[in-house]
Design an enzyme around this catalytic site. Structure first.
Site, PDB file in Angstrom:
ATOM      1  N   SER A 135       0.835  -1.204   0.000  1.00  0.00           N
ATOM      2  CA  SER A 135       0.000   0.000   0.000  1.00  0.00           C
ATOM      3  C   SER A 135       0.862   1.243   0.000  1.00  0.00           C
ATOM      4  CB  SER A 135      -0.895   0.008   1.247  1.00  0.00           C
ATOM      5  OG  SER A 135      -1.524   1.263   1.427  1.00  0.00           O
ATOM      6  N   TYR A 160      -2.390  -0.157  10.126  1.00  0.00           N
ATOM      7  CA  TYR A 160      -2.566  -0.722   8.787  1.00  0.00           C
ATOM      8  C   TYR A 160      -1.279  -0.591   7.983  1.00  0.00           C
ATOM      9  CZ  TYR A 160      -3.917  -1.013   3.877  1.00  0.00           C
ATOM     10  OH  TYR A 160      -3.971  -1.330   2.544  1.00  0.00           O
TER      11      TYR A 160
END
Length: 330
Positions: A135, A160
């Site tokens: 990501s 995350y």
């Protein structure tokens, strides 16, 4: 686009009921691949949307397993029964803000689940290539723009992001110690038809259709490298097909981003034009874990994989709005 290996073997796509996983699985099937899809259909957002995505996978050559990455027995049975030769690992607990509310879900899925899958790949001994989703969040507090794969990424600002960076480091170890070939793809703000309802493009579109206010964080002073789903699919398959661009260690990382960051307010303006209605914007401060801007340096991606995005937000949002109008019956 044709598969590099002539369609040999089975591709395992995890997260096949998710936004990107669904699109990648269908693209693989359309070019004649056999695909085994795995998803746990969790309730982070409406599972009915996930089931609706699965219902569109009608191409021959697809098998679905409803299972969780933390279930090592189910994974072992999958590998024994289907013997995948390539993996596109897109399953994860997504969402930056939710990681502050439910951290254990991120550790279970993004770290433990990732290791479980790597262990299956290692013991199977026949995995030609393992592509996994990272990501743009791993760039964290970096202020240098655009983000380059050569930048240090040791300052994540959400759990995350930390789990995604941990995946990259764990993958490197498996490449060094067990000679797996792994490619990590840092996705940048993916949007399009069948998108995630917790992300701004769909949230904003539905609110505008319904005449509800939209919350615009960072007082609207944000820029994102919005990347259309079809471009992301092309990039993911290009990475999967290429097994030549490895160095001494069989691990590499690429950015998949639009390479053209858009101001958030401009993105909303284009969305309003596509819908034909104005948004009622409520400006909010920055949220924990958010960053002001993301921008992808894709020089290495273009050089090695021949990939560049081709879809601007005008065309991409028009397609997105058409899908929202049809799916939600506006």
């Amino acid at each position: 686009m044709s598969p590099a290996n002539g369609g040999r073997g089975v591709v395992l796509v995890t997260g096949c009921a998710g936004f990107i996983g669904h699109a990648v699985a269908r693209a693989l099937l359309r070019r004649g691949e056999r695909v085994i899809g795995l998803d746990n259909l969790n309730g982070y957002y409406d599972p009915e949307l996930k089931r609706a995505r699965l219902a569109t996978i009608t191409e021959p050559g697809f098998a679905f397993l409803h299972a969780d990455l933390v279930d090592r027995t189910a994974l072992a049975q999958l590998f024994a029964a289907h013997r995948p030769t390539r993996i596109v690992h897109l399953a994860a607990q997504a969402g930056v803000r939710y990681s502050f509310e439910n951290p254990q879900a991120y550790v279970d899925s993004n770290v433990a689940g990732f290791v479980n899958l790597l262990e299956c790949a290692r013991t199977a001994g026949a995995i030609e290539h393992f592509v996994y989703a990272s990501s743009s969040s791993v760039y964290g507090a970096n202020t240098k723009q655009p983000f380059s794969i050569d930048d240090a990424v040791e300052q994540p600002i959400s759990l995350y992001a930390a789990t995604k960076r941990a995946d990259e480091l764990i993958a490197y170890v498996y490449a060094v110690q067990f000679q797996l070939r792994l490619t990590g793809l840092r996705y940048f703000t993916v949007y399009g038809p069948w998108g995630r309802p917790d992300m701004a493009p769909l949230k904003f579109a539905r609110a505008i259709f319904e005449g509800k206010p939209i919350e615009v964080y960072g007082e609207g002073d944000m820029r994102r490298d919005f990347t259309y789903i079809e471009d992301i699919v092309r990039g993911t398959l290009s990475a999967l097909d290429d097994t030549a661009q490895f160095g001494a260690v069989g691990h590499r990382i690429y950015n998949l981003g639009n390479n053209h960051p858009e101001a958030l307010l401009r993105f909303i303006e284009v969305l309003e034009q596509a819908i034909g209605k104005s948004a009622h914007k409520v400006l909010r401060p920055m949220q924990p874990g958010d960053v002001r801007a993301t921008a992808a340096d894709i020089e290495a991606t273009t050089r090695d994989l021949g990939w560049r995005p081709t879809t601007g937000i005008e065309a991409g949002l028009a397609q997105t709005v058409d899908w929202v109008r049809q799916f939600y019956r506006y």
